[in-house]
Design an enzyme around this catalytic site. Structure first.
Site, mmCIF file in Angstrom:
data_model
loop_
_atom_site.group_PDB
_atom_site.id
_atom_site.type_symbol
_atom_site.label_atom_id
_atom_site.label_comp_id
_atom_site.label_asym_id
_atom_site.label_seq_id
_atom_site.Cartn_x
_atom_site.Cartn_y
_atom_site.Cartn_z
ATOM 1 N N SER A 38 0.570 -1.213 0.060
ATOM 2 C CA SER A 38 0.154 -0.110 0.085
ATOM 3 C C SER A 38 0.887 1.353 -0.008
ATOM 4 O O SER A 38 1.646 1.361 -1.140
ATOM 5 C CB SER A 38 -1.003 -0.031 1.170
ATOM 6 O OG SER A 38 -2.065 0.813 1.188
ATOM 7 N N ASP A 183 -5.873 -4.382 -2.061
ATOM 8 C CA ASP A 183 -4.977 -4.155 -1.087
ATOM 9 C C ASP A 183 -3.992 -5.204 -0.563
ATOM 10 O O ASP A 183 -4.685 -6.002 0.091
ATOM 11 C CB ASP A 183 -5.375 -3.013 -0.065
ATOM 12 C CG ASP A 183 -4.272 -2.253 0.714
ATOM 13 O OD1 ASP A 183 -3.451 -2.742 1.235
ATOM 14 O OD2 ASP A 183 -4.443 -1.113 0.718
#
Length: 297
Positions: A38, A183
């Site tokens: 991320s 993610d």
């Protein structure tokens, strides 16, 4: 001094990672390999592409963060319609604007695909929800019969940064069907393990930058309602895998950066907050280096 670096996720709190990197850069640390999830993936990719800490700070300061939020247009301009998009398209925002920004920033350094980077210099973590497994990019693309050398680094970044329900997932099309990718923090928010060889050995010192306090310094989750429960559930889920790996031996090589007071999706961060996050990263790194044994070798 050549080292490898691993950077944790944390959304907009990632400004603190940039401050930490600036201090390391000033102390003549150079990263041979970098990895992240991320927000940490973004820093890792920019470092691998050749950006300096100052250049990254300037890019982020000049960035109009809200412009990265690209909701789908709806026929009826009612507030509840955005939740219809979550149901139909699996996210509030398309994520195309974010990927486009990544593409232009990397292209400025001549980086388009993983072929443009030194082999094994960059590893990004994402989550394959269709097959229920963690994937490391570009390494695991071969499992999908995809040529890693020709795969877009910007797309890989978007995959690693695809906060569930916030951004629409990336649909990875392969000869075997489609995979929904989100993610990497869902399964590994701090992939400190990624550079271990089969015997668990390290080629060179690995330094981790983690956007949290040490485990024993963290406050227990306060669960009084359904929203608290969801937050605690997601937080526990994303950290469980990494906590099993991190031991006291590993902690000595981790810079813990306490930024729990900031939201990962606070896209309206003002300039003062950005500078505060940068300073937190810088100060914690300065404190860490004073006692890091490897710094004195």
């Amino acid at each position: 001094m050549w080292i490898d670096g691993v950077f944790s996720g944390g959304g907009l709190k990632g400004f603190a990672l940039v401050g930490a990197y600036q201090v390391l850069e000033a102390e003549s640390f150079r990263f041979k390999r970098v990895a992240g999830t991320s927000a940490g993936a973004i820093l890792a990719a920019f470092i691998a592409a050749g950006y300096s800490g100052k250049e990254i700070q300037t890019m982020l300061e000049e960035l109009d963060v809200p412009s990265l939020l690209d909701p789908r247009k709806t026929v009826f301009p009612f507030p509840f319609m955005k939740w219809v998009n979550v149901y139909n398209h699996l996210g509030l925002y398309k994520g195309k604007a974010l990927e486009k920004w990544f593409f232009h920033r990397l292209a400025a350094k001549g980086v388009y695909t993983f072929r443009d980077l030194p082999r094994d210099s960059l590893k990004l973590v994402a989550s394959d929800l269709t097959n229920g497994r963690m994937i490391v990019l570009p390494d695991d693309l071969q499992k999908y019969d995809i040529d890693a050398n020709n795969f877009s680094v910007a797309c890989a970044l978007r995959m690693s940064c695809g906060i569930p329900f916030f951004f629409e997932p990336v649909t990875l099309k392969t000869g075997k069907g489609e995979s929904i990718i989100v993610d990497g923090g869902v399964l590994s928010n701090f992939p400190l393990w990624v550079f271990d060889d089969k015997e668990g050995r390290k080629v060179r010192p690995i330094l981790g930058l983690k956007l949290s306090r040490r485990r024993e310094e963290q406050c227990p989750h306060e669960i009084k309602n359904g929203l608290n429960l969801f937050e605690a559930l997601f937080s526990t889920m994303k950290d469980a895998h990494d906590e099993r790996y991190i031991s006291r031996r590993h902690e000595r090589d981790i810079i813990f950066i306490p930024v729990e007071d900031y939201s990962a999706t606070q896209f309206d961060l003002d300039e003062e907050s950005k500078e505060t996050l940068l300073e937190i990263g810088r100060n914690r790194t300065i404190q860490f280096l004073r006692t890091w044994p490897r710094f004195r070798i």
